[in-house]
Write an enzyme that holds these catalytic residues in place. Structure first.
Site, PDB file in Angstrom:
ATOM      1  N   LYS A 173       2.106  -3.407   7.304  1.00 10.22           N
ATOM      2  CA  LYS A 173       2.401  -3.568   5.869  1.00 10.22           C
ATOM      3  C   LYS A 173       3.851  -3.168   5.580  1.00 10.22           C
ATOM      4  CE  LYS A 173       0.017  -4.630   2.862  1.00 10.22           C
ATOM      5  NZ  LYS A 173      -0.367  -5.955   2.293  1.00 10.22           N
ATOM      6  N   THR A 198       0.822  -1.210   0.000  1.00 13.12           N
ATOM      7  CA  THR A 198       0.000   0.000   0.000  1.00 13.12           C
ATOM      8  C   THR A 198       0.861   1.267   0.000  1.00 13.12           C
ATOM      9  OG1 THR A 198      -1.539   1.235   1.399  1.00 13.12           O
ATOM     10  CG2 THR A 198      -0.060  -0.239   2.538  1.00 13.12           C
ATOM     11  N   ASP A 199       0.267   2.366  -0.444  1.00  9.93           N
ATOM     12  CA  ASP A 199       0.975   3.656  -0.381  1.00  9.93           C
ATOM     13  C   ASP A 199       1.078   4.160   1.060  1.00  9.93           C
ATOM     14  OD1 ASP A 199      -1.712   4.327   0.006  1.00  9.93           O
ATOM     15  OD2 ASP A 199      -1.774   5.856  -1.559  1.00  9.93           O
ATOM     16  N   GLU A 200       0.276   3.564   1.972  1.00  7.98           N
ATOM     17  CA  GLU A 200       0.250   4.071   3.351  1.00  7.98           C
ATOM     18  C   GLU A 200       1.586   3.873   4.064  1.00  7.98           C
ATOM     19  OE1 GLU A 200      -3.204   3.358   5.682  1.00  7.98           O
ATOM     20  OE2 GLU A 200      -4.546   3.530   3.971  1.00  7.98           O
ATOM     21  N   TYR A 248      -1.990  -0.647  10.899  1.00  9.71           N
ATOM     22  CA  TYR A 248      -2.112  -1.297   9.582  1.00  9.71           C
ATOM     23  C   TYR A 248      -0.891  -0.996   8.721  1.00  9.71           C
ATOM     24  CZ  TYR A 248      -3.359  -1.694   4.625  1.00  9.71           C
ATOM     25  OH  TYR A 248      -3.335  -1.975   3.282  1.00  9.71           O
TER      26      TYR A 248
END
Ligand code: NAD
Ligand code: DAU
Length: 361
Positions: A171, A140-142, A167
């Protein structure tokens, strides 16, 4: 044994979830000579109803198994002679990670490490070792943290990791492990980091399907904070196409950012969604605007995400195909045409979760 009629076998983890089901459908249809094995433990977010249209295809198999269970994973890798893994299985909802962080460490970190270790043990046991093998990790970009407003900055593949939520921390950790297996053991791995997806089959705890369902039921639309946070939205089928391209043509050891080049402030997106959903429900213009309800902000809420997807565009020729207005309308239409899907997934345990999350708001 199973593989002898096929050129190659790919294991997709989390293929019964939102993005995984679109990817599995695409791979099964586009590559009839490839065996596509979908391994999913069917958590609340996994739903085989997402794949009924392809369940009888000769090159599709489903295996119910947990990515943390080494015995099951090894047996699946061996039984199907797996050449490539596309790893999507994860706990994916930020709000749940804030209330239950350990679930995210177990699945996203331990599960990924288990997948890596099983793939390593299996591939290293073969005469050809890692030749023709690839472990593609979907992230993810997060992991890159949050951008400021209005300075035009974007996440690049080289942006320093700076995750904030449990989260994104989980990741980010899993991404590091994937790169460690490449650098330490020489396993061919790559990572893709994508922005917010939307489209059919997304579990209605995420902003877009939750709000469509709430508008339909005339329930409040809980906008966190002032609705000023910005996300970069990508239609899920465009993500599936990008994953297919990267898996088949990307370079082992590399990272590819995937994004929609489509930044929206939450409140503007919600207003657009209200307008389209009212139109599709045949309600008068503005009928559901009063449902918008500003609520306590998400803890540690990242302000802005924006992806620079120029690497995948220049190297692999990928670009998002779906314009947001069309994608959003198709998405609204899909949920309204599939009320039984919505009702099935929002009954039982989710109904309790929903009450807990939104009570008092
Ligand atoms: P999702 O929550 O809809 O689906 C996750 C799937 O994984 C479900 O089918 C679930 O049953 C399965 N799963 C969960 N734990 C498992 C376990 N222990 N063993 C086996 N299967 C398990 O998620 P999604 O939105 O489709 O996201 C898929 C992947 O893409 C995730 O890794 C996520 O981090 C990443 N991602 C998502 C987005 C997005 O906007 N949704 C954007 C970028 C990256
Ligand atoms: O950026 C990619 C990520 O996008 C993925 O890695 C995650 O798996 C996926 O869930 C998504 O994360 P977000 O937290 O951005 O998505 P979500 O749909 O939960 O929220 C989108 C924005 O809307 C975010 O700023 C929070 C806000 N929001 C969300 C919900 C559920 C609200 O204002 N109200 C809500 O009820």
């Amino acid at each position: 044994m199973e593989k002898k009629h096929f050129d190659k076998a790919i294991l997709v983890t989390g293929g019964a979830g939102f993005i995984g089901s679109h990817l599995v459908r695409r791979l099964v249809k586009v590559y009839p000579d490839t065996l596509v094995v979908n391994m999913d433990s069917l958590t609340y977010a996994g739903n085989l109803e997402n794949l009924t249209d392809i369940e009888d295809y000769p090159n599709y198999r489903f295996e119910k198994a947990d990515i943390c269970d080494a015995t099951s994973v090894m047996s699946i890798l061996r039984r199907y002679h797996i050449d490539g893994v596309i790893h999507l299985a994860a706990e994916s909802h930020v709000d749940r990670s804030i209330s239950d962080p350990l679930d995210f460490v177990r699945t996203n970190v331990m599960g990924t490490v288990n997948m890596l270790q099983c793939a390593k043990n299996y591939w290293e046991s073969l005469p050809e070792k890692y030749t023709g093998k690839l472990f593609h990790h979907v992230s993810t970009d997060e992991v890159y943290g949050a951008l400021e407003l209005g300075n035009g900055q974007m996440f690049e593949e080289t942006t320093r990791y700076d995750p904030h939520s449990p989260y994104s921390a989980a990741k980010a950790s899993s991404d590091h492990f994937v790169r460690a297996w490449h650098d330490t053991y020489g396993m061919p791995t790559l990572v893709t980091n994508c922005s917010n997806n939307y489209g059919p089959n997304q579990f209605p705890e995420k902003l877009i399907p939750l709000f469509i369902n709430n508008i339909r039921n005339r329930r409040p639309l809980p906008v966190y904070g002032k609705g000023e946070n910005i996300r970069d939205w990508l239609y899920v089928e465009d993500h599936a196409e990008a994953l297919d391209l990267v898996f088949h043509n990307g370079k082992a050891g590399d990272t590819y950012n995937i994004g929609g080049c489509n930044e929206w402030r939450n409140i503007d997106l919600v207003k657009a969604l209200v307008k389209i959903t009212d139109q599709e429900l045949g309600r008068p213009e503005g009928d559901s605007v009063h449902l918008i309800n500003f609520v306590t902000d998400r803890k540690g809420h990242d302000l802005r995400y924006a992806i620079d997807a120029s690497k995948i565009e220049h190297e692999l020729g990928w670009r998002p195909r779906t314009c947001f207005e069309d994608g959003l309308r198709a998405t609204v239409r899909w949920y309204l045409d599939n009320i039984s899907w919505l009702e099935n997934v929002t009954s039982g345990a989710y109904a309790d979760y929903y009450k807990r999350m939104y009570s008092g708001r």
